[in-house]
Design a protein around this motif. Structure first.
Motif, PDB file in Angstrom:
ATOM      1  N   ARG A   1      32.123  45.356  38.425  1.00 23.04           N
ATOM      2  CA  ARG A   1      32.602  45.093  37.062  1.00 23.04           C
ATOM      3  C   ARG A   1      33.584  43.926  37.057  1.00 23.04           C
ATOM      4  NH1 ARG A   1      35.989  49.970  34.536  1.00 23.04           N
ATOM      5  NH2 ARG A   1      37.300  49.377  36.309  1.00 23.04           N
ATOM      6  N   ALA A   2      34.529  43.947  37.993  1.00 25.70           N
ATOM      7  CA  ALA A   2      35.495  42.857  38.068  1.00 25.70           C
ATOM      8  C   ALA A   2      34.841  41.552  38.500  1.00 25.70           C
ATOM      9  CB  ALA A   2      36.621  43.232  39.035  1.00 25.70           C
ATOM     10  N   ILE A   3      33.982  41.622  39.504  1.00 26.76           N
ATOM     11  CA  ILE A   3      33.343  40.411  40.029  1.00 26.76           C
ATOM     12  C   ILE A   3      32.477  39.735  38.979  1.00 26.76           C
ATOM     13  CG2 ILE A   3      31.586  39.626  41.664  1.00 26.76           C
ATOM     14  CD1 ILE A   3      32.799  41.772  43.621  1.00 26.76           C
TER      15      ILE A   3
ATOM     16  N   PHE B   1      45.171  41.850  38.505  1.00 24.49           N
ATOM     17  CA  PHE B   1      44.491  43.016  37.949  1.00 24.49           C
ATOM     18  C   PHE B   1      45.339  43.756  36.919  1.00 24.49           C
ATOM     19  CE2 PHE B   1      42.141  41.944  41.630  1.00 24.49           C
ATOM     20  CZ  PHE B   1      40.835  42.315  41.347  1.00 24.49           C
ATOM     21  N   ASP B   2      44.655  44.505  36.074  1.00 21.75           N
ATOM     22  CA  ASP B   2      45.338  45.400  35.145  1.00 21.75           C
ATOM     23  C   ASP B   2      46.291  46.299  35.938  1.00 21.75           C
ATOM     24  OD1 ASP B   2      43.931  44.436  32.967  1.00 21.75           O
ATOM     25  OD2 ASP B   2      42.389  45.993  33.072  1.00 21.75           O
ATOM     26  N   HIS B   3      47.448  46.580  35.342  1.00 15.87           N
ATOM     27  CA  HIS B   3      48.465  47.476  35.900  1.00 15.87           C
ATOM     28  C   HIS B   3      49.224  46.877  37.090  1.00 15.87           C
ATOM     29  CE1 HIS B   3      46.410  50.367  33.388  1.00 15.87           C
ATOM     30  NE2 HIS B   3      45.306  50.158  34.058  1.00 15.87           N
TER      31      HIS B   3
ATOM     32  N   SER C   1      36.123  27.536  41.025  1.00 14.18           N
ATOM     33  CA  SER C   1      37.480  27.301  40.524  1.00 14.18           C
ATOM     34  C   SER C   1      38.500  28.290  41.073  1.00 14.18           C
ATOM     35  CB  SER C   1      37.486  27.380  38.991  1.00 14.18           C
ATOM     36  OG  SER C   1      36.653  26.388  38.424  1.00 14.18           O
ATOM     37  N   LEU C   2      38.031  29.338  41.748  1.00 17.86           N
ATOM     38  CA  LEU C   2      38.914  30.451  42.110  1.00 17.86           C
ATOM     39  C   LEU C   2      39.518  30.249  43.491  1.00 17.86           C
ATOM     40  CD1 LEU C   2      40.078  33.196  41.311  1.00 17.86           C
ATOM     41  CD2 LEU C   2      38.058  34.279  42.317  1.00 17.86           C
ATOM     42  N   ALA C   3      40.847  30.161  43.533  1.00 17.19           N
ATOM     43  CA  ALA C   3      41.560  30.019  44.805  1.00 17.19           C
ATOM     44  C   ALA C   3      41.774  31.359  45.481  1.00 17.19           C
ATOM     45  CB  ALA C   3      42.903  29.339  44.575  1.00 17.19           C
ATOM     46  N   ALA C   4      42.184  32.379  44.705  1.00 15.02           N
ATOM     47  CA  ALA C   4      42.634  33.619  45.342  1.00 15.02           C
ATOM     48  C   ALA C   4      42.478  34.820  44.432  1.00 15.02           C
ATOM     49  CB  ALA C   4      44.103  33.494  45.753  1.00 15.02           C
ATOM     50  N   ILE C   5      42.296  35.950  45.057  1.00 11.56           N
ATOM     51  CA  ILE C   5      42.444  37.268  44.439  1.00 11.56           C
ATOM     52  C   ILE C   5      43.728  37.871  44.996  1.00 11.56           C
ATOM     53  CG2 ILE C   5      41.556  39.627  44.425  1.00 11.56           C
ATOM     54  CD1 ILE C   5      38.736  38.444  44.449  1.00 11.56           C
ATOM     55  N   VAL C   6      44.624  38.317  44.109  1.00 14.11           N
ATOM     56  CA  VAL C   6      45.883  38.948  44.515  1.00 14.11           C
ATOM     57  C   VAL C   6      45.834  40.401  44.065  1.00 14.11           C
ATOM     58  CG1 VAL C   6      48.386  38.899  44.343  1.00 14.11           C
ATOM     59  CG2 VAL C   6      47.100  36.766  44.204  1.00 14.11           C
ATOM     60  N   ILE C   7      46.021  41.327  44.996  1.00 18.68           N
ATOM     61  CA  ILE C   7      45.910  42.745  44.638  1.00 18.68           C
ATOM     62  C   ILE C   7      46.806  43.595  45.527  1.00 18.68           C
ATOM     63  CG2 ILE C   7      43.928  43.165  46.181  1.00 18.68           C
ATOM     64  CD1 ILE C   7      42.803  44.990  43.886  1.00 18.68           C
ATOM     65  N   GLU C   8      47.382  44.633  44.928  1.00 17.17           N
ATOM     66  CA  GLU C   8      48.093  45.668  45.673  1.00 17.17           C
ATOM     67  C   GLU C   8      47.071  46.710  46.129  1.00 17.17           C
ATOM     68  OE1 GLU C   8      51.771  46.717  42.993  1.00 17.17           O
ATOM     69  OE2 GLU C   8      50.175  45.773  41.817  1.00 17.17           O
ATOM     70  N   PRO C   9      46.984  47.012  47.420  1.00 11.86           N
ATOM     71  CA  PRO C   9      46.015  48.017  47.876  1.00 11.86           C
ATOM     72  C   PRO C   9      46.211  49.374  47.200  1.00 11.86           C
ATOM     73  CG  PRO C   9      46.887  46.805  49.734  1.00 11.86           C
ATOM     74  CD  PRO C   9      47.710  46.397  48.540  1.00 11.86           C
TER      75      PRO C   9
ATOM     76  N   ARG D   1      43.196  37.979  34.415  1.00 14.21           N
ATOM     77  CA  ARG D   1      43.370  39.408  34.685  1.00 14.21           C
ATOM     78  C   ARG D   1      42.038  40.136  34.607  1.00 14.21           C
ATOM     79  NH1 ARG D   1      47.698  41.145  35.613  1.00 14.21           N
ATOM     80  NH2 ARG D   1      48.771  39.561  34.378  1.00 14.21           N
ATOM     81  N   MET D   2      41.793  40.982  35.608  1.00 14.61           N
ATOM     82  CA  MET D   2      40.551  41.721  35.704  1.00 14.61           C
ATOM     83  C   MET D   2      40.819  43.226  35.729  1.00 14.61           C
ATOM     84  SD  MET D   2      38.203  39.524  35.613  1.00 14.61           S
ATOM     85  CE  MET D   2      38.484  37.772  35.330  1.00 14.61           C
ATOM     86  N   PRO D   3      39.797  44.034  35.412  1.00 13.64           N
ATOM     87  CA  PRO D   3      39.991  45.491  35.381  1.00 13.64           C
ATOM     88  C   PRO D   3      40.150  46.075  36.779  1.00 13.64           C
ATOM     89  CG  PRO D   3      37.700  44.937  34.939  1.00 13.64           C
ATOM     90  CD  PRO D   3      38.452  43.646  34.960  1.00 13.64           C
ATOM     91  N   MET D   4      41.126  46.961  36.902  1.00 12.86           N
ATOM     92  CA  MET D   4      41.415  47.654  38.156  1.00 12.86           C
ATOM     93  C   MET D   4      40.580  48.929  38.245  1.00 12.86           C
ATOM     94  SD  MET D   4      43.204  47.658  40.924  1.00 12.86           S
ATOM     95  CE  MET D   4      43.832  48.769  42.199  1.00 12.86           C
ATOM     96  N   SER D   5      40.320  49.375  39.440  1.00 12.06           N
ATOM     97  CA  SER D   5      39.783  50.716  39.639  1.00 12.06           C
ATOM     98  C   SER D   5      40.929  51.717  39.477  1.00 12.06           C
ATOM     99  CB  SER D   5      39.178  50.846  41.034  1.00 12.06           C
ATOM    100  OG  SER D   5      38.842  52.186  41.320  1.00 12.06           O
TER     101      SER D   5
END
Length: 449
Positions: A208-210, A153-155, A221-229, A187-191
């Motif tokens: 929006r991201a989905i 994600f962004d940031h 094709s997508l294995a994983a979403i990686v995100i900091e809570p 990379r996708m947009p963060m909230s």
């Protein structure tokens, strides 16, 4: 919370100009021996630390509002952790778990299975750093799913290895001229409530991201979403309620591995054992480090047994991963966190500090946003009357606070965020003094032309 006892006096005291002569002498030695690419926030050199204070080689005592970037949550020399380290070091410092295993590694894995979110069957593997944990979580997800694409994600900040630099959003100083980076990262947009369009809900930000994931990558094709809570280096960005849960629900419905990077948010920092718990999210895999071992280098990936056990024997590991001394420190650290109820102490810190920062924002137009959870709090600085970032002001505030004996950190994609990460064992009076110094630094720097 039970009272924490401390070895060093818990007070702010400056006895020399900064940096003092011994720190200055060490800086000269450093210039001749340490690579220039290694930066340091403060020009003072540590000699001792305990509870909420750090003492430099010249005898100056600083209030620590950084905890070594969220590492020393139980303090930098908690007696129980120090005793566990000494006891284990006297027995053996290393055998390599992949050669001759030992109980300490197993004990930490058991504790992680008990403490991390979810009641499902779990497995863990131990590493040395947060970047290693994130990178290996991605490895597990790719192997288990047979897919290759990964969304970040962004940031975001996920580390400094080649793969984790690809996941990290910020160019300078982390990525500049170090490429090419690992492929199949999207990379996708963060909230980001402060900078999103007004009224955008967490569910809407997730959609929006989905929608972009589905259009640009494709679910198959997508294995994983990686995100900091809660994003760390990116600016302590707390996503709008519902954002994480909507992403996790969509991932589960489509066989996508949801990886929570709790390297900075984990182990009581946000007022829960793990930040995902605030949103009721149970990740498939969780990457851990920083606060896990009281300052000793240790990291982990903990997750669903079916995913973790999908990897062939020998596919995960490393020479130093799960070092026995670090494991002893981790078991002691987790015990201290439990016995002192440090998640509750983090919530107390939020109650004490967040209202003061919000009150300061009403009188200081350079404060665009105050946010955070538990003892992970931030002030985003802007040019008055706008949302334009003010990175030079953030740098000046941190420098002014240091000159008065308070260590703070900056962060953010734009370098305009002051972040507060005090040790969870910091005393109320010391914390109040540190926040007061920071408030005066903000007021003073905001008045400068």
């Amino acid at each position: 919370m039970h009272d924490a006892t401390h070895r060093l006096p818990q007070r702010r005291a400056l006895v020399t100009p900064l940096p003092g002569p011994r720190s200055a002498a060490l800086a000269a030695r450093r210039d001749a021996a340490v690579a220039a690419g290694v930066g340091s926030t403060a020009p003072v050199y540590a000699a001792d630390a305990d509870g909420g204070v750090l003492v430099d080689v010249d005898g100056n005592s600083f209030i620590d509002l950084g905890s070594g970037i969220a590492v020393t949550s139980v303090g930098a020399s908690h007696p129980r952790v120090a005793a566990a380290v000494a006891e284990q070091a006297a027995r053996f410092t290393h055998t390599c778990f992949m050669v001759t295993p030992y109980e300490g590694y197993v004990r930490v894995a058991e504790q992680l299975a008990e403490r991390t979110p979810g009641a499902h069957d779990k497995r863990s593997v131990l590493f040395n750093s947060g970047a290693e944990a994130v990178e290996n979580a991605v490895k597990v997800a790719r192997l288990a799913t047979g897919r290759t694409a990964v969304v970040a994600f962004d940031h975001a900040y996920h580390g400094r290895t080649n793969l984790t630099m690809a996941l990290t959003a910020k160019n300078m100083p982390y990525k500049a001229r170090f490429g090419p980076f690992a492929p199949e990262i999207y990379r996708m947009p963060m909230s980001y409530p402060f900078r999103d369009e007004p009224g955008l809900t967490g569910a809407q930000a997730a959609r929006r991201a989905i929608s972009r994931i589905e259009a640009q990558i494709g679910v198959d094709s997508l294995a994983a979403i990686v995100i900091e809570p809660i994003q760390g280096e990116g600016g302590f960005i707390v996503p709008a309620p519902g954002f994480l849960a909507a992403l996790a629900d969509w991932a589960r419905a489509h066989g996508v591995v949801f990886i929570a990077d709790e390297v900075q948010t984990g182990f009581a920092r946000t007022g829960a054992w793990f930040a995902c718990e605030h949103e009721g999210v149970v990740p498939d895999l969780i990457a851990l480090a920083k606060g896990i071992a009281g300052g000793m280098p240790l990291a982990a990936v903990t997750g669903r047994a079916d995913l973790m056990d999908a990897v062939h024997p020998g596919g995960l590991g490393g020479t130093y991963g799960g070092n026995p001394v670090a494991c002893a420190a981790a078991s002691a650290t987790i015990a201290v966190m439990r016995e002192l109820d440090l998640p509750a102490r983090a919530r107390e810190i939020e109650v004490a500090v967040l209202p003061r920062l919000r009150e300061l924002a009403t009188e200081t137009p350079v404060i665009g946003d105050v946010r955070g959870r538990g003892a992970m709090l931030a002030v985003e600085l802007v040019r008055p009357g706008s949302t334009d970032p003010a990175p030079e002001l953030a740098k000046a505030v941190a420098a002014e606070a240091l000159s008065q004996g308070v260590l703070t950190l900056t962060c953010g994609t734009y370098g305009n965020v002051i972040r507060l990460l005090p040790p969870l064992v910091i005393g109320a009076d010391l914390l109040a003094d540190g926040v007061g110094v920071l408030a005066e630094a903000l007021r003073g720097c905001a008045r400068r032309p």
